[in-house]
Design a protein around this motif. Structure first.
Motif, PDB file in Angstrom:
ATOM      1  N   LEU A 175     -67.251 -20.143  34.506  1.00 32.61           N
ATOM      2  CA  LEU A 175     -66.442 -19.040  34.025  1.00 32.61           C
ATOM      3  C   LEU A 175     -65.139 -19.536  33.407  1.00 32.61           C
ATOM      4  CD1 LEU A 175     -66.894 -16.497  36.957  1.00 32.61           C
ATOM      5  CD2 LEU A 175     -67.929 -16.393  34.696  1.00 32.61           C
ATOM      6  N   ALA A 176     -64.723 -18.863  32.365  1.00 30.40           N
ATOM      7  CA  ALA A 176     -63.465 -19.208  31.700  1.00 30.40           C
ATOM      8  C   ALA A 176     -62.685 -17.924  31.442  1.00 30.40           C
ATOM      9  CB  ALA A 176     -63.744 -19.936  30.382  1.00 30.40           C
ATOM     10  N   GLU A 177     -61.387 -18.055  31.343  1.00 29.31           N
ATOM     11  CA  GLU A 177     -60.542 -16.889  31.075  1.00 29.31           C
ATOM     12  C   GLU A 177     -60.844 -16.348  29.672  1.00 29.31           C
ATOM     13  OE1 GLU A 177     -55.777 -15.803  30.657  1.00 29.31           O
ATOM     14  OE2 GLU A 177     -56.409 -17.719  31.513  1.00 29.31           O
ATOM     15  N   ARG A 178     -60.854 -15.060  29.547  1.00 31.68           N
ATOM     16  CA  ARG A 178     -61.067 -14.417  28.253  1.00 31.68           C
ATOM     17  C   ARG A 178     -59.953 -13.391  28.032  1.00 31.68           C
ATOM     18  NH1 ARG A 178     -62.561  -9.296  29.152  1.00 31.68           N
ATOM     19  NH2 ARG A 178     -63.797  -8.762  31.000  1.00 31.68           N
ATOM     20  N   PRO A 179     -59.781 -12.939  26.793  1.00 30.79           N
ATOM     21  CA  PRO A 179     -58.748 -11.922  26.546  1.00 30.79           C
ATOM     22  C   PRO A 179     -59.064 -10.635  27.313  1.00 30.79           C
ATOM     23  CG  PRO A 179     -59.479 -12.907  24.479  1.00 30.79           C
ATOM     24  CD  PRO A 179     -60.426 -13.387  25.542  1.00 30.79           C
ATOM     25  N   PRO A 180     -58.082 -10.034  27.976  1.00 28.45           N
ATOM     26  CA  PRO A 180     -58.331  -8.744  28.622  1.00 28.45           C
ATOM     27  C   PRO A 180     -58.571  -7.656  27.576  1.00 28.45           C
ATOM     28  CG  PRO A 180     -55.999  -9.268  28.685  1.00 28.45           C
ATOM     29  CD  PRO A 180     -56.690 -10.481  28.132  1.00 28.45           C
ATOM     30  N   VAL A 181     -59.457  -6.742  27.907  1.00 23.86           N
ATOM     31  CA  VAL A 181     -59.742  -5.622  27.020  1.00 23.86           C
ATOM     32  C   VAL A 181     -58.954  -4.415  27.533  1.00 23.86           C
ATOM     33  CG1 VAL A 181     -61.512  -4.113  26.047  1.00 23.86           C
ATOM     34  CG2 VAL A 181     -62.023  -6.523  26.500  1.00 23.86           C
ATOM     35  N   VAL A 182     -58.062  -3.908  26.691  1.00 27.95           N
ATOM     36  CA  VAL A 182     -57.143  -2.849  27.091  1.00 27.95           C
ATOM     37  C   VAL A 182     -57.477  -1.580  26.320  1.00 27.95           C
ATOM     38  CG1 VAL A 182     -54.723  -2.194  27.353  1.00 27.95           C
ATOM     39  CG2 VAL A 182     -55.369  -4.618  27.421  1.00 27.95           C
ATOM     40  N   VAL A 183     -57.681  -0.486  27.046  1.00 31.04           N
ATOM     41  CA  VAL A 183     -57.940   0.796  26.407  1.00 31.04           C
ATOM     42  C   VAL A 183     -56.674   1.640  26.473  1.00 31.04           C
ATOM     43  CG1 VAL A 183     -58.862   1.831  28.528  1.00 31.04           C
ATOM     44  CG2 VAL A 183     -59.458   2.819  26.327  1.00 31.04           C
ATOM     45  N   VAL A 184     -56.316   2.252  25.336  1.00 30.65           N
ATOM     46  CA  VAL A 184     -55.112   3.080  25.247  1.00 30.65           C
ATOM     47  C   VAL A 184     -55.547   4.538  25.240  1.00 30.65           C
ATOM     48  CG1 VAL A 184     -53.017   3.564  23.926  1.00 30.65           C
ATOM     49  CG2 VAL A 184     -53.979   1.258  23.942  1.00 30.65           C
ATOM     50  N   MET A 185     -55.052   5.313  26.215  1.00 30.05           N
ATOM     51  CA  MET A 185     -55.508   6.692  26.383  1.00 30.05           C
ATOM     52  C   MET A 185     -54.322   7.631  26.550  1.00 30.05           C
ATOM     53  SD  MET A 185     -58.672   5.918  29.015  1.00 30.05           S
ATOM     54  CE  MET A 185     -59.668   7.306  28.529  1.00 30.05           C
ATOM     55  N   GLY A 186     -54.581   8.926  26.376  1.00 34.03           N
ATOM     56  CA  GLY A 186     -53.520   9.911  26.542  1.00 34.03           C
ATOM     57  C   GLY A 186     -53.766  11.142  25.703  1.00 34.03           C
ATOM     58  N   HIS A 187     -52.829  12.079  25.756  1.00 34.30           N
ATOM     59  CA  HIS A 187     -52.956  13.350  25.051  1.00 34.30           C
ATOM     60  C   HIS A 187     -52.724  13.158  23.549  1.00 34.30           C
ATOM     61  CE1 HIS A 187     -53.053  17.723  24.882  1.00 34.30           C
ATOM     62  NE2 HIS A 187     -51.985  17.705  24.109  1.00 34.30           N
ATOM     63  N   VAL A 188     -53.262  14.091  22.758  1.00 35.19           N
ATOM     64  CA  VAL A 188     -53.100  14.035  21.311  1.00 35.19           C
ATOM     65  C   VAL A 188     -51.619  14.067  20.945  1.00 35.19           C
ATOM     66  CG1 VAL A 188     -53.332  16.546  21.057  1.00 35.19           C
ATOM     67  CG2 VAL A 188     -53.854  15.066  19.122  1.00 35.19           C
ATOM     68  N   ASP A 189     -51.246  13.238  19.984  1.00 42.48           N
ATOM     69  CA  ASP A 189     -49.890  13.192  19.438  1.00 42.48           C
ATOM     70  C   ASP A 189     -48.848  12.703  20.444  1.00 42.48           C
ATOM     71  OD1 ASP A 189     -48.239  13.458  17.216  1.00 42.48           O
ATOM     72  OD2 ASP A 189     -47.482  15.389  17.888  1.00 42.48           O
ATOM     73  N   HIS A 190     -49.277  12.010  21.477  1.00 41.35           N
ATOM     74  CA  HIS A 190     -48.303  11.425  22.408  1.00 41.35           C
ATOM     75  C   HIS A 190     -47.907  10.009  22.006  1.00 41.35           C
ATOM     76  CE1 HIS A 190     -48.269  14.140  26.232  1.00 41.35           C
ATOM     77  NE2 HIS A 190     -48.134  14.822  25.106  1.00 41.35           N
ATOM     78  N   GLY A 191     -48.555   9.471  20.968  1.00 41.43           N
ATOM     79  CA  GLY A 191     -48.110   8.191  20.419  1.00 41.43           C
ATOM     80  C   GLY A 191     -48.969   7.002  20.751  1.00 41.43           C
ATOM     81  N   LYS A 192     -50.282   7.207  21.009  1.00 44.47           N
ATOM     82  CA  LYS A 192     -51.152   6.075  21.353  1.00 44.47           C
ATOM     83  C   LYS A 192     -51.293   5.121  20.169  1.00 44.47           C
ATOM     84  CE  LYS A 192     -54.382   8.916  22.127  1.00 44.47           C
ATOM     85  NZ  LYS A 192     -53.490  10.027  21.739  1.00 44.47           N
ATOM     86  N   THR A 193     -51.675   5.676  19.028  1.00 40.94           N
ATOM     87  CA  THR A 193     -51.870   4.818  17.858  1.00 40.94           C
ATOM     88  C   THR A 193     -50.545   4.231  17.388  1.00 40.94           C
ATOM     89  OG1 THR A 193     -53.764   6.169  17.220  1.00 40.94           O
ATOM     90  CG2 THR A 193     -52.860   4.717  15.546  1.00 40.94           C
TER      91      THR A 193
END
Length: 677
Positions: A175-193
């Motif tokens: 096993l080797a370290e890999r990049p963490p996969v991060v999901v960005v979530m929240g209400h519409v127009d709260h600034g995720k993107t």
């Protein structure tokens, strides 16, 4: 439509048209001058179908390459339904779809792999390819569909198990370290993107229609020499399915909450998804720089929903940011790395094994063909690797690009890659695998279109029992990708009205086809196209058939359009209030459509501009409108009970002395469809 106009559109003489109509099943007399528009549309459709069959038969009989007549006993039997997609026909015949398309083209039929064929056309092609075609019964068609759906579900579950086993069973030393996969979530127009925008220092918001993220995007960022993979999920309530998919492939979640807006419905839903997936997460309190920001109120709301941040004695990290101004972004990235270090046992993979990963998004590009964004989760994906999904051969990695468009030769674990080389577009959520022995993969692939059909088969927009009780707006719907189609159908499910409803009579992925236009012509005469465009010949066909193709890039606008059409179908609510009774005592003047009479107001008021119903004894004469009321020589707005006055009325009713007018007021209220939350 005039018969001469219909003949002109079909490029024949009126006599020739009338001669052939009985053979097409239309009973129209030889002396007919006009044809109902609906019947005319059916005539046009049947005429073109018949001409196409005639061309095919002529081509088959005249072609020098036409095969000799085969002995029927040596033809392999195949059962074909009344309507079949080209790709499905290829699957039934166990032949490459390109072979079937070539045979169609050789016989004068230009059909793409997603287009539908009627039974006669499919049967002719099947016989040319060495099969004996027989019509499939409805029971057999349904059984085959269920069998395919069950087989696809079993294959997908097995692939998920293999992926899980690959992620968990590798020896510690490999096993080797890999990049963490991060999901960005929240209400519409709260600034995720916008948060990701600040992380990547690119303006992704501007590339999305209406500034709203409508597809899942995967991107990478780097901090302190370490890479992180971010998945941006749509925040609008329509995209519940897409958000939950994002959580399934992620290691860490960022819950974005606006400091000036607080916890909203999609915030609560995101919290539930994160908890169900068992993800460690960070709260990013966005818009902290706004004057109306109230962090304490937001933290209290989060606490009420089971999220205790560290500042309030809990275990969930909190970072205050302003995505618009770039404040707190470095602290957020450092917190992501810290959470990744605390969960390092989960964020590891073996890069040396054969690659496995999950399809995040898929579509058919006009220039590149079937394209999919894949998150590699185990092993390393190489250019020219064979791609298998559920034991089926889906193609070969012809090219790979990262999120910036740079060509890749290799994609190690944790890397999102846009892959070119699929034979057909996979479904979102499919598990791709690089097989040990490519020869063992079957050539028959499951169809993305079937996946979309199975989704809506489970979740009907309107129950069959309700269809007879409601006025239905029949919709033909085409979308660019499966995620968009699911989201639109999910929104339509929220329409809950006792009087009207939406019936999706045809749906699918890809550009608008002739079958879509034909189906819409017999229904609402509208095709809704989300993120796709019609080819010029399809647009011309739609114009000839009186079908409007409405194109959209923003899901809200498409949904609002459908709701507006439903509102037009609703009859307004009319409430009637009695105003007064006027009795005619004299007739002063009679004109065409107008009379001036005199009399007495016996009850209530006689009011200018209101409607009235005329009565002669107990017999109603009809409705009129009171144009004006006059007491003496002065016009007044109304005359009270007991007054003697003159009244000018507008209408076709001829009044006599002794008739009475019952004056009333109507309040018309336009109804609106009920949309559930």
């Amino acid at each position: 439509m005039n018969v001469s106009e219909l003949a002109r559109r079909l490029r024949v003489t009126p006599n020739e048209l009338l001669d052939k109509l009985p053979g097409l099943g239309f009973s129209i007399g030889r002396k007919a001058i006009k044809v109902d528009d609906y019947i005319a549309e059916n005539i046009i459709r049947k005429w073109h179908e018949n001409r196409r069959r005639e061309r095919m038969r002529s081509s088959l009989s005249k072609s020098a390459n036409a095969p000799v007549i085969r002995d029927p006993s040596v033809l392999r039997p195949v059962k074909i339904p009344n309507v079949i997609i080209v790709r499905e026909l290829a699957g039934l015949l166990n032949l490459p779809v390109t072979r079937v398309i070539q045979e169609l083209m050789r016989n004068g039929v230009l059909a793409a792999q997603n287009e539908r064929l009627d039974y006669e056309t499919a049967a002719i092609i099947a016989e040319e390819l060495g099969f004996k075609a027989e019509p499939a019964s409805e029971g057999e068609t349904a059984a085959n569909a269920n069998a395919n759906a069950n087989a696809n579900a079993t294959e997908h579950a097995a692939a998920e198990d293999r992926l899980k086993h690959a992620l968990e069973s590798t020896a510690e030393a490999q096993l080797a370290e890999r990049p963490p996969v991060v999901v960005v979530m929240g209400h519409v127009d709260h600034g995720k993107t916008k948060t990701l925008d600040a992380i990547r220092t690119t303006n992704v918001v501007a590339t999305e229609a209406g500034g709203i993220t409508q597809h899942i995007g995967a991107y990478q960022a780097e901090k302190k020499g370490r890479k992180m993979t971010f998945i941006d999920t749509p925040g609008h309530e329509a995209f519940t399915v897409m958000r939950s998919r994002g959580a399934k492939v992620a290691d860490i979640a960022i819950l974005v909450v606006a400091a000036d807006d607080g916890v909203q419905p999609q915030t609560k839903e995101a919290i539930n998804i994160i908890k169900a997936a068992g993800l460690p997460f960070i709260v990013a309190l966005n818009k902290i720089d706004k004057p109306e920001a109230d962090p304490d109120r937001v933290l209290a709301q989060l606490s009420e929903n089971g999220v205790q941040v560290e500042a309030w004695g809990g275990s969930v990290p909190l970072v205050k940011i302003s995505a618009l101004k770039g404040m707190g972004i470095d602290e957020l990235l450092e917190m992501v790395l810290l959470v990744a270090d605390l969960n390092t046992d989960r964020i590891r993979a073996n890069p040396a094994v054969l690659a496995k990963g999950t399809v995040i998004e898929a579509h058919v590009d006009k220039g590149e063909g079937p394209v999919a964004t894949v998150l590699v989760q185990s092993g390393t994906l190489h250019r020219n690797d064979v791609i298998g999904i559920g034991g089926a051969l889906y193609g070969r990695v012809r090219a790979m690009r990262n999120w910036t468009g740079l060509l890749l030769d290799d994609a190690p674990p944790g890397t999102p890659a846009k892959i070119l080389g699929f034979k057909v577009a996979p479904a979102v959520g499919d598990i791709i695998e690089v097989p040990e022995d490519p020869k063992k993969l079957t050539q028959k692939v499951k169809q993305t279109f079937q996946v979309a059909e199975s989704f809506t088969a489970k979740k009907q927009i309107i129950a069959d029992d309700d269809k007879e009780k409601k006025m239905l707006y029949q919709v033909v719907l085409k979308a660019d990708v499966l995620g968009s189609l699911e989201a639109i159908l999910g929104m339509l499910e929220k329409i809950r009205d006792d009087a009207v409803g939406v019936d999706v009579i045809q749906k699918g992925l890809g550009n608008v086809s002739d079958a879509d236009v034909t189906r819409a012509a017999g229904a609402s005469k509208i095709v809704y196209a989300f993120g796709v465009v019609p080819y010029p010949q399809i647009a011309e066909m739609a114009r000839d058939a009186g079908v409007e193709i409405r194109q959209y890039k923003i899901i809200y606008e498409l949904f609002d359009d459908i709701v507006a059409e439903l509102n037009k179908m609703l009859k307004p609510e009319i409430t009637r209030e009695d105003v007064g009774v006027f009795e005619v005592a004299a007739i002063f003047r009679t004109e065409s459509g107008r009379m001036v009479v005199g009399g007495r107001v016996k009850d209530g008021r006689a009011v200018t501009g209101e409607p009235a119903r005329a009565w002669r004894g107990e017999e109603p004469l009809g409705d009129v409108e009171i144009e004006s009321v006059q007491i003496g020589k002065q016009k007044v707005k109304d005359a009270p009970a007991g007054s003697e006055c003159g009244v000018s009325i507008k209408g076709k009713v001829k009044l006599q002395v002794g008739d009475r007018l019952e004056i009333f007021h109507e309040d018309v209220k336009q109804r609106k469809v009920q949309v559930g939350k």
